[in-house]
Design a protein around this motif. Structure first.
Motif, short mmCIF file in Angstrom:
data_model
loop_
_atom_site.label_atom_id
_atom_site.label_comp_id
_atom_site.label_asym_id
_atom_site.label_seq_id
_atom_site.Cartn_x
_atom_site.Cartn_y
_atom_site.Cartn_z
N ARG A 2 0.88 -1.26 0.04
CA ARG A 2 -0.07 0.09 0.06
C ARG A 2 0.92 1.32 0.24
N LEU A 3 2.02 1.14 0.67
CA LEU A 3 2.78 2.29 0.79
C LEU A 3 3.43 2.70 -0.65
N GLY B 168 2.89 5.79 -5.77
CA GLY B 168 3.03 5.43 -7.21
C GLY B 168 4.43 4.92 -7.64
N ARG B 169 4.88 3.99 -6.56
CA ARG B 169 5.98 3.48 -6.84
C ARG B 169 6.28 1.81 -7.04
N GLY B 170 6.94 1.29 -7.78
CA GLY B 170 7.01 -0.08 -7.92
C GLY B 170 7.92 -0.91 -7.07
N ARG B 171 7.75 -2.12 -7.02
CA ARG B 171 8.68 -3.02 -6.11
C ARG B 171 10.09 -2.95 -6.12
N HIS B 172 10.59 -2.42 -7.48
CA HIS B 172 12.17 -2.26 -7.64
C HIS B 172 12.60 -0.95 -6.83
N LEU C 111 4.40 11.96 -4.03
CA LEU C 111 4.23 11.07 -4.73
C LEU C 111 5.62 11.07 -5.66
N THR C 112 5.89 9.77 -6.40
CA THR C 112 7.03 9.65 -7.06
C THR C 112 7.32 10.63 -8.05
N GLU D 34 1.99 19.68 2.77
CA GLU D 34 2.51 19.25 1.54
C GLU D 34 2.19 17.75 1.41
N ALA D 35 2.59 17.21 2.46
CA ALA D 35 2.35 15.66 2.40
C ALA D 35 0.76 15.16 2.17
N GLU D 36 0.01 16.00 3.00
CA GLU D 36 -1.49 15.51 2.82
C GLU D 36 -2.13 16.02 1.40
N GLN D 37 -1.23 16.98 0.99
CA GLN D 37 -1.85 17.64 -0.46
C GLN D 37 -1.66 16.45 -1.66
N GLN D 38 -0.37 15.55 -1.45
CA GLN D 38 0.14 14.55 -2.51
C GLN D 38 -0.55 13.38 -2.12
#
Length: 215
Positions: free
Chosen positions: A55-56, A61-65, A149-150, A160-164
């Motif tokens: 979920r994180l 928007g990040r992959g397992r890599h 977000l990535t 800023e964190a909540e907006q993203q």
């Protein structure tokens, strides 16, 4: 997961304790938490809950890599998570933890977690932020990545964190402006000699002062 995020101010003792407990419960239940650190705000999940770590990564928007680092509350946790730790690693962490140093080590084979495609390694840091360390003392090691977000700038304020990240996060802990706003220096410590992977708040000269030559 909660459909509506909760937000707590950690700038006063009552709000801080209430927020830390809400964050602990959210993490226990597989939710995500945004927390202050000494560098930038981080988004956290239970490191031992593969679904929460997934979920994180999805929230960013990040992959397992691109597996997240693991934050710890004390130096002693390093040897519980890492194996074949070179002596220079303890030289660095004894001098620079808590602080903006992330060390990549070989992970203990007995660990039952899934942080992504780590190739048998784990990136570990102890943040120099009392709210962050108190949460870690209550929860144990957390998978934590920058709260953004990535491809976007790392969040240095809770707004800023909540907006993203919005409602993908169950609990937001507001600790005021993040410490330095500069990310940690990441050092690959899987070999006989350390190698800087990402230059951040700690410079190569600081390592030299400690008698550790890095590449």
């Amino acid at each position: 997961m909660a459909l509506v995020s909760e937000r707590f101010s950690c700038l006063d003792p009552d709000g801080r304790d209430e927020g830390l407990e809400a964050a602990r419960l959210a993490l226990r239940d597989g939710g995500l938490v945004v927390m202050p650190t000494d560098t930038v705000y981080g988004i956290a999940a239970d490191a031992f809950d593969p679904a929460a770590v997934a979920r994180l990564l999805a929230a960013k928007g990040r992959g397992r890599h691109m597996p997240p680092p693991v934050l710890v509350a004390s130096n002693s946790t390093l040897d519980a998570l890492a194996s074949s730790v070179e002596p220079y690693v303890h030289t660095l962490t004894d001098a620079l933890w808590p602080g903006p140093l992330t060390v990549i080590c070989r992970q203990q084979e007995s660990l039952t977690w899934d942080l992504g495609e780590t190739r048998g390694t784990v990136a570990i840091r102890m943040p120099d932020d009392e709210t962050a360390r108190e949460l870690l003392r209550r929860t144990g090691p957390l998978a934590v990545s920058s709260a953004n977000l990535t491809g976007h700038p790392a969040a240095t304020t809770i707004d800023e964190a909540e907006q993203q990240l919005g409602e993908s996060v169950a609990v937001y802990l507001d600790g005021g402006p993040a410490g330095s706003g500069v990310p940690s220096t990441i050092v690959d410590c899987t070999g006989e000699h350390p190698r800087i992977v990402r230059m951040g708040a700690i410079t190569a000269d600081r390592f030299t002062e400690l008698g550790v030559e890095v590449g």
